[in-house]
Enzyme design. Structure first.
Site, PDB file in Angstrom:
ATOM      1  N   ARG A  22     -17.962  14.559 -44.927  1.00 23.11           N
ATOM      2  CA  ARG A  22     -16.926  13.647 -45.414  1.00 23.11           C
ATOM      3  C   ARG A  22     -15.915  14.345 -46.308  1.00 23.11           C
ATOM      4  O   ARG A  22     -15.053  13.721 -46.877  1.00 23.11           O
ATOM      5  CB  ARG A  22     -17.568  12.486 -46.157  1.00 23.11           C
ATOM      6  CG  ARG A  22     -18.440  11.657 -45.231  1.00 23.11           C
ATOM      7  CD  ARG A  22     -18.755  10.327 -45.803  1.00 23.11           C
ATOM      8  NE  ARG A  22     -17.622   9.727 -46.447  1.00 23.11           N
ATOM      9  CZ  ARG A  22     -16.921   8.711 -45.991  1.00 23.11           C
ATOM     10  NH1 ARG A  22     -17.226   8.191 -44.847  1.00 23.11           N
ATOM     11  NH2 ARG A  22     -15.923   8.208 -46.687  1.00 23.11           N
ATOM     12  N   GLU A  72     -24.390   3.190 -70.557  1.00 23.23           N
ATOM     13  CA  GLU A  72     -25.125   1.937 -70.697  1.00 23.23           C
ATOM     14  C   GLU A  72     -26.026   1.956 -71.914  1.00 23.23           C
ATOM     15  O   GLU A  72     -26.499   0.932 -72.369  1.00 23.23           O
ATOM     16  CB  GLU A  72     -25.905   1.586 -69.428  1.00 23.23           C
ATOM     17  CG  GLU A  72     -26.948   2.591 -69.010  1.00 23.23           C
ATOM     18  CD  GLU A  72     -26.437   3.706 -68.108  1.00 23.23           C
ATOM     19  OE1 GLU A  72     -27.226   4.196 -67.296  1.00 23.23           O
ATOM     20  OE2 GLU A  72     -25.260   4.107 -68.214  1.00 23.23           O
TER      21      GLU A  72
END
Length: 173
Positions: free
Chosen positions: A60, A97
Site C-alpha cells: 500500500r 489516554e
C-alpha cells in the site's frame, strides 16, 4: 511520490491480517488501571508475521520500518521522545489516554514540500499521530496519510486527524 489510500482493509488478505492480530498481546492495567495496552512486539518475534505486516504496508506504499524506507528509496525521519535525538530539534507535546508526552524531530530532517506518511504501531486517542503531523507540517512537509498496525476504535483517535486518511491493519473495539 504520490501515495493514495483509504481507511479500510477491503481487498487485504484476511489470513495475513488474522496472523498479525493473533501476534498482538493485550496487557490489561498497563501502564495504569483502566488501560489495556496493545503490545505489537509479538509481530517481530515471528518472522513470517513480521513479513506479513511489512508486505501489507509496502503493497500500500507505507514504510513500517527504516529498512523498508531504504528498500523503496524514501527517507526515514524518526520522531522520538525528548533527549533521544542529537542536534537541534523541534518538539510537540500531546495528550495520551493516561497523561501527556512529547515527541521531537531533528531540524532539517524534513524539507519544505516533502510529502510524508506518518507510521505508528497504534492509534488510540490520536495524540501521537496529531503531534507527528504537527511537527512535520511545522517543518513544511505535507502529510498525505497515516498508517498504523492497530486502531483502538472506541477512543476515536482518527477523528482528531481531520481529513488525513488513515490506514489500519487491525481494528479493535
Amino acid at each position: 511520490m504520490a501515495i493514495a489510500g483509504d481507511d479500510s482493509n477491503h481487498g487485504v488478505d484476511d489470513a495475513r491480517i488474522a496472523r498479525i492480530a493473533a501476534a498482538i498481546t493485550v496487557f490489561p492495567g498497563f501502564p495504569k488501571p483502566g488501560i489495556s495496552f496493545q503490545d505489537v512486539t509479538g509481530i517481530f518475534h515471528k518472522p513470517e508475521v513480521f513479513r506479513d505486516a511489512i508486505g501489507l504496508f509496502v503493497e500500500r506504499g507505507f514504510f513500517f520500518a527504516p529498512t523498508i524506507a531504504l528498500e523503496v528509496g524514501a527517507k526515514f525521519v524518526p520522531l522520538r521522545k525528548p533527549r533521544k535525538l542529537p542536534g537541534e530539534v523541534i518538539s510537540e507535546e500531546y495528550s495520551l489516554e493516561y497523561g501527556t508526552d512529547k515527541i521531537e524531530m531533528q531540524i532539517g530532517a524534513v524539507e519544505p514540500n516533502d510529502r510524508a506518511i506518518v507510521v505508528d504501531d497504534l492509534i488510540a486517542t490520536g495524540g501521537t499521530l496529531c503531534a507527528a503531523v504537527n511537527l512535520l507540517e511545522r517543518a513544511g512537509a505535507e502529510v498525505v496519510e497515516c498508517a498504523c498496525v492497530v486502531e483502538l476504535q472506541e477512543l476515536k483517535g482518527r477523528e482528531k486527524l481531520g481529513k488525513i486518511p488513515v490506514f489500519v491493519l487491525v481494528e479493535t473495539n
